[in-house]
Design a protein around this motif. Structure first.
Motif, PDB file in Angstrom:
ATOM      1  N   ASP A 224     -32.038  14.336  12.340  1.00  0.00           N
ATOM      2  CA  ASP A 224     -30.874  15.245  12.071  1.00  0.00           C
ATOM      3  C   ASP A 224     -31.842  16.821  12.265  1.00  0.00           C
ATOM      4  N   ASP A 225     -32.848  16.467  11.688  1.00  0.00           N
ATOM      5  CA  ASP A 225     -33.854  18.212  11.550  1.00  0.00           C
ATOM      6  C   ASP A 225     -34.508  17.954  12.998  1.00  0.00           C
ATOM      7  N   ARG A 226     -35.046  17.181  13.251  1.00  0.00           N
ATOM      8  CA  ARG A 226     -35.428  17.381  14.608  1.00  0.00           C
ATOM      9  C   ARG A 226     -34.266  18.130  15.808  1.00  0.00           C
ATOM     10  N   ALA A 227     -33.247  16.961  15.975  1.00  0.00           N
ATOM     11  CA  ALA A 227     -32.513  17.799  16.791  1.00  0.00           C
ATOM     12  C   ALA A 227     -32.064  19.563  16.342  1.00  0.00           C
ATOM     13  N   LEU A 228     -31.812  19.802  15.442  1.00  0.00           N
ATOM     14  CA  LEU A 228     -31.785  20.947  15.023  1.00  0.00           C
ATOM     15  C   LEU A 228     -32.760  22.022  15.159  1.00  0.00           C
ATOM     16  N   ARG A 229     -33.836  22.117  16.142  1.00  0.00           N
ATOM     17  CA  ARG A 229     -34.771  22.052  17.044  1.00  0.00           C
ATOM     18  C   ARG A 229     -34.493  22.837  18.057  1.00  0.00           C
ATOM     19  N   SER A 230     -33.551  22.522  18.577  1.00  0.00           N
ATOM     20  CA  SER A 230     -32.801  22.791  20.437  1.00  0.00           C
ATOM     21  C   SER A 230     -31.328  22.936  19.777  1.00  0.00           C
ATOM     22  N   GLN A 231     -30.680  22.756  18.850  1.00  0.00           N
ATOM     23  CA  GLN A 231     -29.363  22.996  18.858  1.00  0.00           C
ATOM     24  C   GLN A 231     -28.988  23.035  17.256  1.00  0.00           C
ATOM     25  N   SER A 257     -24.299   8.097  15.013  1.00  0.00           N
ATOM     26  CA  SER A 257     -23.204   7.699  14.322  1.00  0.00           C
ATOM     27  C   SER A 257     -23.285   6.498  12.763  1.00  0.00           C
ATOM     28  N   GLY A 258     -22.674   6.591  11.610  1.00  0.00           N
ATOM     29  CA  GLY A 258     -23.113   5.565  11.003  1.00  0.00           C
ATOM     30  C   GLY A 258     -22.729   5.884   9.448  1.00  0.00           C
ATOM     31  N   PRO A 259     -22.438   4.901   8.033  1.00  0.00           N
ATOM     32  CA  PRO A 259     -22.339   5.073   7.658  1.00  0.00           C
ATOM     33  C   PRO A 259     -22.083   6.348   6.792  1.00  0.00           C
ATOM     34  N   SER A 260     -23.966   6.782   6.935  1.00  0.00           N
ATOM     35  CA  SER A 260     -24.246   8.187   5.577  1.00  0.00           C
ATOM     36  C   SER A 260     -23.690   8.802   6.957  1.00  0.00           C
ATOM     37  N   ALA A 261     -23.292   9.052   7.931  1.00  0.00           N
ATOM     38  CA  ALA A 261     -22.776  10.014   9.352  1.00  0.00           C
ATOM     39  C   ALA A 261     -22.307  11.239   7.433  1.00  0.00           C
ATOM     40  N   VAL A 262     -21.520  10.911   7.137  1.00  0.00           N
ATOM     41  CA  VAL A 262     -20.879  12.233   5.871  1.00  0.00           C
ATOM     42  C   VAL A 262     -21.369  12.982   4.996  1.00  0.00           C
ATOM     43  N   VAL A 263     -22.240  12.085   4.284  1.00  0.00           N
ATOM     44  CA  VAL A 263     -23.501  12.480   3.641  1.00  0.00           C
ATOM     45  C   VAL A 263     -24.138  13.600   5.068  1.00  0.00           C
ATOM     46  N   ARG A 264     -24.752  13.644   5.886  1.00  0.00           N
ATOM     47  CA  ARG A 264     -25.721  14.256   6.346  1.00  0.00           C
ATOM     48  C   ARG A 264     -24.875  15.345   7.457  1.00  0.00           C
ATOM     49  N   LEU A 265     -23.874  15.051   7.287  1.00  0.00           N
ATOM     50  CA  LEU A 265     -22.912  16.604   7.807  1.00  0.00           C
ATOM     51  C   LEU A 265     -22.601  17.818   6.536  1.00  0.00           C
ATOM     52  N   ARG A 267     -24.878  17.844   4.984  1.00  0.00           N
ATOM     53  CA  ARG A 267     -25.735  18.395   4.661  1.00  0.00           C
ATOM     54  C   ARG A 267     -26.570  19.424   6.112  1.00  0.00           C
ATOM     55  N   VAL A 268     -26.277  18.705   7.051  1.00  0.00           N
ATOM     56  CA  VAL A 268     -26.186  19.349   8.250  1.00  0.00           C
ATOM     57  C   VAL A 268     -25.365  21.084   8.185  1.00  0.00           C
ATOM     58  N   LEU A 269     -24.130  21.092   7.787  1.00  0.00           N
ATOM     59  CA  LEU A 269     -22.984  22.232   7.249  1.00  0.00           C
ATOM     60  C   LEU A 269     -23.268  23.393   6.238  1.00  0.00           C
ATOM     61  N   THR A 270     -24.658  22.821   4.996  1.00  0.00           N
ATOM     62  CA  THR A 270     -24.668  23.790   3.932  1.00  0.00           C
ATOM     63  C   THR A 270     -26.099  23.242   3.757  1.00  0.00           C
ATOM     64  N   PRO A 271     -27.054  24.472   4.768  1.00  0.00           N
ATOM     65  CA  PRO A 271     -28.649  24.307   5.113  1.00  0.00           C
ATOM     66  C   PRO A 271     -28.959  24.602   3.453  1.00  0.00           C
ATOM     67  N   GLN A 272     -30.047  24.903   3.152  1.00  0.00           N
ATOM     68  CA  GLN A 272     -30.713  24.537   1.684  1.00  0.00           C
ATOM     69  C   GLN A 272     -32.021  24.969   1.954  1.00  0.00           C
ATOM     70  N   ARG A 273     -32.666  25.684   1.066  1.00  0.00           N
ATOM     71  CA  ARG A 273     -34.083  25.680   0.823  1.00  0.00           C
ATOM     72  C   ARG A 273     -35.210  24.744   1.079  1.00  0.00           C
TER      73      ARG A 273
END
Length: 304
Positions: A224-231, A257-265, A267-273
């Motif tokens: 996910d973090d790599r995808a955030l480099r371009s989008q 997609s997958g069972p961890s999608a909710v946790v990752r979603l 995380r993506v929507l709530t950026p943390q330092r």
């Protein structure tokens, strides 16, 4: 004093207490690559501790270095004077810890070969039913359901269905493809094979179960973090939401997609330092040092 009790106590702490500490640590999702290294360090340390404990249980009155010198002497690999020829018990004491390590390594080889066979079969199917898209640098499947996954290993490729191409915008598609390319480039299948091998050998151990589950989630976060480099975060989040009902990835593959999608979603929507540099350095040092700790119990002289 024999080192076996200390090694067994250490192994119990790593196998039962360390997973709880890791699960309750807030930094792991903020530094997923570092967390993967920490989980691997713990599994290696546990394996070494169990192997050395087996040795000391077999030779309660000897130190590890003395037995090793004796075995090497009998094999003609050392000319040290005064080294007694090892007995059958001495050889067994060396064979036991090596057996523990070999079982784990054999399980790892099994997982790697099993995944390779599964990917090879699926790759053969893709060669028949898929078409290569030079623009996307991916294999496109004529399938109405949305699907996207990475197939690592020999002749790696990223696969996307026609349904996903119709569903996703250009930015969302780029985020999904970058996510899958991260899995392939990072050789994440080997990381998971190591955790699956450890869990196969020590299946009832909390460390084995949690390390396997958490590593799977953390590898997705790394991608996910790599995808955030371009989008942007919004683009990746909407792509994950759109692909939530995607077809499950085949064995040996990684999917956005997958069972961890909710946790990752979340995380993506709530950026943390990112964790403080001091914390990152400390965890990195601990991950590197923890596999060596069991050796200290064996090599440091103990008081009789």
């Amino acid at each position: 004093m024999n080192a076996a009790p200390a090694l067994l106590g250490y192994a119990a702490g790593v196998g039962f207490l360390a997973p709880r500490l890791m699960l309750h640590s807030a930094w792991t999702h903020r530094a997923p690559a570092l967390a993967v290294a920490a989980w691997h360090g713990l599994t290696v340390s546990f394996t070494i501790a169990v192997a050395l404990a087996a040795h000391h249980l077999a030779t309660p009155t000897e130190h590890l270095h003395a037995d090793l010198i004796g075995v090497l002497h009998s094999c003609g690999l050392t000319t040290a004077t005064g080294a007694p020829d090892p007995t059958v018990a001495d050889r067994l004491a060396i064979a036991l810890p090596f057996s523990v390590v070999l079982v784990v390594l054999g399980s790892f080889a099994f997982e790697v070969l099993r995944g390779r066979r599964a990917r090879s079969r699926h790759r053969a199917v893709l060669d028949m039913v898929g078409r290569r898209s030079p623009d996307l640098c991916a294999t496109v499947l004529e399938h109405d359901l949305p699907a996207a996954y990475g197939l690592p290993g020999y002749k790696p490729r990223v696969v996307v269905s026609q349904g996903a191409l119709r569903l996703l915008s250009a930015g969302q598609l780029d985020a999904v493809l970058e996510h899958e390319r991260s899995h392939v480039a990072g050789r994440h299948h080997l990381v998971m094979a190591a955790m699956q091998a450890f869990a196969r050998v020590f299946r009832r151990l909390p460390l084995a179960r949690q390390a396997k589950e958490q590593t799977s989630v953390l590898l997705e976060m790394i991608a996910d973090d790599r995808a955030l480099r371009s989008q942007s975060r919004d683009v990746l989040a909407t792509a994950m939401y759109e692909m939530a009902a995607a077809k499950a990835a085949p064995a040996g593959a990684f999917a956005v997609s997958g069972p961890s999608a909710v946790v990752r979603l979340r995380r993506v929507l709530t950026p943390q330092r990112r964790p403080h540099v001091a914390l990152r350095g400390s965890v990195a040092a601990a991950a590197a040092v923890v596999p060596v700790i069991p050796l200290l119990f064996s090599c440091v002289p103990t008081i009789g």
